[in-house]
Design a protein around this motif. Sequence first.
Motif, PDB file in Angstrom:
ATOM      1  N   GLN A  65     -56.835   3.348   0.180  1.00  7.53           N
ATOM      2  CA  GLN A  65     -57.502   1.982   0.279  1.00  7.53           C
ATOM      3  C   GLN A  65     -56.723   0.985  -0.179  1.00  7.53           C
ATOM      4  OE1 GLN A  65     -61.669   1.976  -0.872  1.00  7.53           O
ATOM      5  NE2 GLN A  65     -62.279   3.528   0.968  1.00  7.53           N
ATOM      6  N   LYS A  66     -56.032   1.154  -1.596  1.00  6.61           N
ATOM      7  CA  LYS A  66     -55.517   0.031  -2.220  1.00  6.61           C
ATOM      8  C   LYS A  66     -54.186  -0.105  -1.462  1.00  6.61           C
ATOM      9  CE  LYS A  66     -53.245  -1.089  -6.674  1.00  6.61           C
ATOM     10  NZ  LYS A  66     -52.878  -0.685  -7.944  1.00  6.61           N
ATOM     11  N   PHE A  67     -53.388   0.814  -0.940  1.00  3.41           N
ATOM     12  CA  PHE A  67     -52.067   0.818  -0.170  1.00  3.41           C
ATOM     13  C   PHE A  67     -52.442  -0.260   0.942  1.00  3.41           C
ATOM     14  CE2 PHE A  67     -49.412   1.878   3.461  1.00  3.41           C
ATOM     15  CZ  PHE A  67     -48.163   1.535   2.847  1.00  3.41           C
ATOM     16  N   TYR A  68     -53.493   0.023   1.708  1.00  5.04           N
ATOM     17  CA  TYR A  68     -53.618  -0.562   2.977  1.00  5.04           C
ATOM     18  C   TYR A  68     -54.179  -1.959   2.664  1.00  5.04           C
ATOM     19  CZ  TYR A  68     -53.227   3.694   5.555  1.00  5.04           C
ATOM     20  OH  TYR A  68     -52.569   5.052   5.904  1.00  5.04           O
ATOM     21  N   ARG A  69     -54.785  -2.213   1.772  1.00  3.75           N
ATOM     22  CA  ARG A  69     -55.329  -3.684   1.263  1.00  3.75           C
ATOM     23  C   ARG A  69     -54.144  -4.303   0.975  1.00  3.75           C
ATOM     24  NH1 ARG A  69     -58.910  -2.130  -2.029  1.00  3.75           N
ATOM     25  NH2 ARG A  69     -57.592  -2.202  -3.986  1.00  3.75           N
ATOM     26  N   GLU A  70     -53.217  -3.902   0.037  1.00  2.00           N
ATOM     27  CA  GLU A  70     -52.129  -4.710  -0.296  1.00  2.00           C
ATOM     28  C   GLU A  70     -51.066  -4.825   0.815  1.00  2.00           C
ATOM     29  OE1 GLU A  70     -50.651  -2.557  -3.699  1.00  2.00           O
ATOM     30  OE2 GLU A  70     -52.261  -3.375  -4.903  1.00  2.00           O
ATOM     31  N   THR A  71     -50.837  -3.928   1.773  1.00  2.00           N
ATOM     32  CA  THR A  71     -49.859  -3.990   2.689  1.00  2.00           C
ATOM     33  C   THR A  71     -50.308  -4.932   3.807  1.00  2.00           C
ATOM     34  OG1 THR A  71     -49.279  -1.509   2.597  1.00  2.00           O
ATOM     35  CG2 THR A  71     -48.970  -2.535   4.633  1.00  2.00           C
ATOM     36  N   PHE A  72     -51.591  -4.819   4.321  1.00  2.00           N
ATOM     37  CA  PHE A  72     -51.827  -5.800   5.362  1.00  2.00           C
ATOM     38  C   PHE A  72     -52.183  -7.226   4.823  1.00  2.00           C
ATOM     39  CE2 PHE A  72     -52.500  -1.912   7.597  1.00  2.00           C
ATOM     40  CZ  PHE A  72     -52.136  -2.099   8.728  1.00  2.00           C
ATOM     41  N   ARG A  73     -52.322  -7.536   3.547  1.00  2.00           N
ATOM     42  CA  ARG A  73     -52.174  -8.737   2.893  1.00  2.00           C
ATOM     43  C   ARG A  73     -50.760  -9.252   2.952  1.00  2.00           C
ATOM     44  NH1 ARG A  73     -54.254  -8.366  -2.622  1.00  2.00           N
ATOM     45  NH2 ARG A  73     -56.365  -7.782  -1.773  1.00  2.00           N
ATOM     46  N   GLU A  74     -50.041  -8.514   2.806  1.00  2.00           N
ATOM     47  CA  GLU A  74     -48.423  -8.597   2.689  1.00  2.00           C
ATOM     48  C   GLU A  74     -47.994  -9.082   3.996  1.00  2.00           C
ATOM     49  OE1 GLU A  74     -44.163  -6.940   0.966  1.00  2.00           O
ATOM     50  OE2 GLU A  74     -46.002  -6.122   0.549  1.00  2.00           O
ATOM     51  N   ILE A  75     -48.463  -8.413   5.220  1.00  2.00           N
ATOM     52  CA  ILE A  75     -48.159  -8.588   6.482  1.00  2.00           C
ATOM     53  C   ILE A  75     -48.618  -9.975   6.814  1.00  2.00           C
ATOM     54  CG2 ILE A  75     -48.211  -7.484   8.778  1.00  2.00           C
ATOM     55  CD1 ILE A  75     -48.304  -4.766   7.526  1.00  2.00           C
ATOM     56  N   ALA A 112     -61.314   9.631   6.569  1.00  2.00           N
ATOM     57  CA  ALA A 112     -61.816   8.486   6.017  1.00  2.00           C
ATOM     58  C   ALA A 112     -60.308   7.333   6.013  1.00  2.00           C
ATOM     59  CB  ALA A 112     -62.355   8.705   4.475  1.00  2.00           C
ATOM     60  N   GLU A 113     -59.477   7.994   5.675  1.00  4.92           N
ATOM     61  CA  GLU A 113     -58.288   7.233   5.723  1.00  4.92           C
ATOM     62  C   GLU A 113     -57.868   6.309   7.066  1.00  4.92           C
ATOM     63  OE1 GLU A 113     -53.336   7.094   4.481  1.00  4.92           O
ATOM     64  OE2 GLU A 113     -54.539   8.535   3.654  1.00  4.92           O
ATOM     65  N   ILE A 114     -57.843   7.291   8.132  1.00  2.00           N
ATOM     66  CA  ILE A 114     -57.540   6.737   9.309  1.00  2.00           C
ATOM     67  C   ILE A 114     -58.605   5.849  10.002  1.00  2.00           C
ATOM     68  CG2 ILE A 114     -55.870   8.574  10.074  1.00  2.00           C
ATOM     69  CD1 ILE A 114     -58.197   9.828  11.706  1.00  2.00           C
ATOM     70  N   THR A 115     -59.576   6.150   9.511  1.00  2.00           N
ATOM     71  CA  THR A 115     -60.914   4.953   9.981  1.00  2.00           C
ATOM     72  C   THR A 115     -60.620   3.788   9.203  1.00  2.00           C
ATOM     73  OG1 THR A 115     -62.460   7.072   9.997  1.00  2.00           O
ATOM     74  CG2 THR A 115     -63.379   4.702   9.906  1.00  2.00           C
ATOM     75  N   ASN A 116     -60.485   3.660   7.931  1.00  2.00           N
ATOM     76  CA  ASN A 116     -59.922   2.556   7.091  1.00  2.00           C
ATOM     77  C   ASN A 116     -58.780   1.957   7.934  1.00  2.00           C
ATOM     78  OD1 ASN A 116     -60.441   0.736   4.894  1.00  2.00           O
ATOM     79  ND2 ASN A 116     -58.378   1.731   4.167  1.00  2.00           N
ATOM     80  N   LEU A 117     -57.622   2.846   8.022  1.00  2.00           N
ATOM     81  CA  LEU A 117     -56.380   2.117   8.676  1.00  2.00           C
ATOM     82  C   LEU A 117     -56.750   1.585  10.033  1.00  2.00           C
ATOM     83  CD1 LEU A 117     -53.452   1.589   9.042  1.00  2.00           C
ATOM     84  CD2 LEU A 117     -53.354   4.117   9.830  1.00  2.00           C
ATOM     85  N   LEU A 138     -74.060  16.374  13.362  1.00  2.00           N
ATOM     86  CA  LEU A 138     -74.256  15.903  12.225  1.00  2.00           C
ATOM     87  C   LEU A 138     -75.061  14.384  12.333  1.00  2.00           C
ATOM     88  CD1 LEU A 138     -71.450  16.564   9.587  1.00  2.00           C
ATOM     89  CD2 LEU A 138     -73.574  17.701   9.644  1.00  2.00           C
ATOM     90  N   LYS A 139     -75.875  14.163  11.666  1.00  2.00           N
ATOM     91  CA  LYS A 139     -76.662  12.867  11.824  1.00  2.00           C
ATOM     92  C   LYS A 139     -75.432  11.868  11.198  1.00  2.00           C
ATOM     93  CE  LYS A 139     -81.563  14.096  11.119  1.00  2.00           C
ATOM     94  NZ  LYS A 139     -82.599  14.133  10.363  1.00  2.00           N
ATOM     95  N   SER A 140     -75.450  10.421  11.911  1.00  2.00           N
ATOM     96  CA  SER A 140     -74.618   9.481  11.627  1.00  2.00           C
ATOM     97  C   SER A 140     -74.508   9.109  10.253  1.00  2.00           C
ATOM     98  CB  SER A 140     -74.939   8.359  12.616  1.00  2.00           C
ATOM     99  OG  SER A 140     -74.807   8.572  13.774  1.00  2.00           O
ATOM    100  N   GLN A 141     -73.417   9.200   9.722  1.00  2.00           N
ATOM    101  CA  GLN A 141     -72.953   8.417   8.267  1.00  2.00           C
ATOM    102  C   GLN A 141     -72.417   7.293   8.182  1.00  2.00           C
ATOM    103  OE1 GLN A 141     -71.875  11.698   6.057  1.00  2.00           O
ATOM    104  NE2 GLN A 141     -73.388  13.086   6.519  1.00  2.00           N
ATOM    105  N   ASN A 142     -71.869   6.705   7.152  1.00  2.00           N
ATOM    106  CA  ASN A 142     -71.267   5.564   7.235  1.00  2.00           C
ATOM    107  C   ASN A 142     -69.922   5.390   7.951  1.00  2.00           C
ATOM    108  OD1 ASN A 142     -70.555   2.782   6.276  1.00  2.00           O
ATOM    109  ND2 ASN A 142     -69.165   3.802   4.853  1.00  2.00           N
ATOM    110  N   ILE A 143     -69.217   6.714   7.829  1.00  2.00           N
ATOM    111  CA  ILE A 143     -67.934   6.868   8.549  1.00  2.00           C
ATOM    112  C   ILE A 143     -68.072   6.782  10.068  1.00  2.00           C
ATOM    113  CG2 ILE A 143     -67.885   9.454   8.811  1.00  2.00           C
ATOM    114  CD1 ILE A 143     -65.098   9.300   7.933  1.00  2.00           C
ATOM    115  N   PHE A 144     -69.229   7.137  10.731  1.00  2.00           N
ATOM    116  CA  PHE A 144     -69.337   7.179  12.031  1.00  2.00           C
ATOM    117  C   PHE A 144     -70.101   5.912  12.593  1.00  2.00           C
ATOM    118  CE2 PHE A 144     -70.278  11.554  10.644  1.00  2.00           C
ATOM    119  CZ  PHE A 144     -69.092  11.885  10.890  1.00  2.00           C
TER     120      PHE A 144
END
Length: 507
Positions: free
Chosen positions: A280-290, A311-316, A380-386
């Motif tokens: 999460q930190k990597f993508y936050r800093e990376t896309f801010r820099e881009i 979770a990582e690919i969803t965030n990406l 599975l019932k929907s959770q935050n990731i879905f």
Amino acid sequence: MKKIAFLLLILTLNSCISVKKYNERLEKPISSEKLKQDIDYAYLKLQKLHPTLYTYIPKEKLDYKFDSLKNTIREPLKPLEFYFKLAPVVAEVRQGHLRLVPPEKKLTKKEIKKLKEQKGLLGRLSYYVENDKLYVKDNPEKVANIKNGSEIIAINNLETEKLLKKYEPLITSDGYNTTYQKYSMARRFPTFFTVEYGIMDSVKIDLKSENTLDQKIVTREKKSKEDKKKEKTDKKPTEEKKTKDYNPVTKSFNRNLKFLEKDSSIAYIKIKTFSGTYSQKFYRETFREIKKAKSKYLILDIRDNLGGSLAEITNLYSYLAKDKFRFINDLEVANRTSITHADYFSHFPNYLKPIAAVGYLPSKLMSLLMVRHKNDKYYLKSQNIFTPKKPKKDAFEGEIYVLINGSSFSASSVISAKLKNDKRAMIIGEETGGANDGTVAGIYSTQKLPNSKLKLPIGLFLVQPNIEFTHTMKGVTPDVEIKPTFQQILERKDIELEWILKEIKGK
């Protein structure tokens, strides 16, 4: 102190005895009747726990495969011999995450300590497989002065062509994809060889290079003081190592950003694995820099990325999407209770397992409550990731190119399929090893066969991107197919990336 020392001695002796007994069991043949019981047990567990067992093979055909296997078991076999019989039938399911685990000898603490003091053997080289031939792709440590590009003809007088043919049925991809197998074999060949022939101090390798035959002896060299010092330094955590997920084995970052032009117009992100660690930190800093660099183009390189965190690919994806999106469909499971068979304790270190035991029953109850029945299937019932998500505030708005190959698997295939379906990126390279329409993975239920004690981890979730399915039973196909030759790989020519840069330059 004497009592503590005595207790430690007793524990050490017990450990050595248990290792000895375990290894002796591996050498003891098991009766054909008991092996047939294991075959029935494995198939029964697959039918009960695997959510889409018959996606790539009809039930009648798989029934026949298991029945035929039982008919071939006419005499006692050792666990490893049985493994080579059962593993190819499990591979017929054609689910890349599903595989029988080969039995391996256990080591004493003394043997483990000795190995830690030494460098590896066959694992120090990287390989390339083509047409039942094994080549050295890279030899970064210059082991035995073996040249890159050399064909390995034999190891300890065992012909590699015969070995590859023996190991080929053990490997499968998702569905009818054919690009994945050679990458998987190149990675797993040293493991297969070691499982079959044991841990050795040295091997004799017969090589062919430029029509010249040669022979080399590769030994387990003792690590020098410099090697140990370097390892210690590599393991020291830093903020950069955490954020970029430093891998001390490959001595490289698992994720990285760089700009390919002086004006920063082309951003390039290489992700070797979706480990989830500090992502999460990597993508936050990376896309801010881009965004700050005002890049117009983004190249996402996930070649040789075997997947990882959902979770990582969803965030990406939330940094790549332009509109509100749903990334993953609800996870399908085999039945209402299959999730209760998940490997609960495997997620806890030994010292926390007594505490984890307190939450075991509540966890199982919670699992049951999470499952819902719909259209004769269980989810599975929907959770935050879905649930539907909005793009991040620093989401990239320019043009995206994605680099894939046959070793882009699991989570890499999921995000590639989503990007292609949503027409958010141009996909370049080779068909992925993971399926376009989803894969069975997530969490596992590891079944131990009662007599051979072989382990069979079974994925419990059908993970599917929220897309219009292709029903091709294959991987994500690129918009532009580019496959480098072995010679181009040896010459470090990145023809896929060169094509993209030329394409951008033409614009």
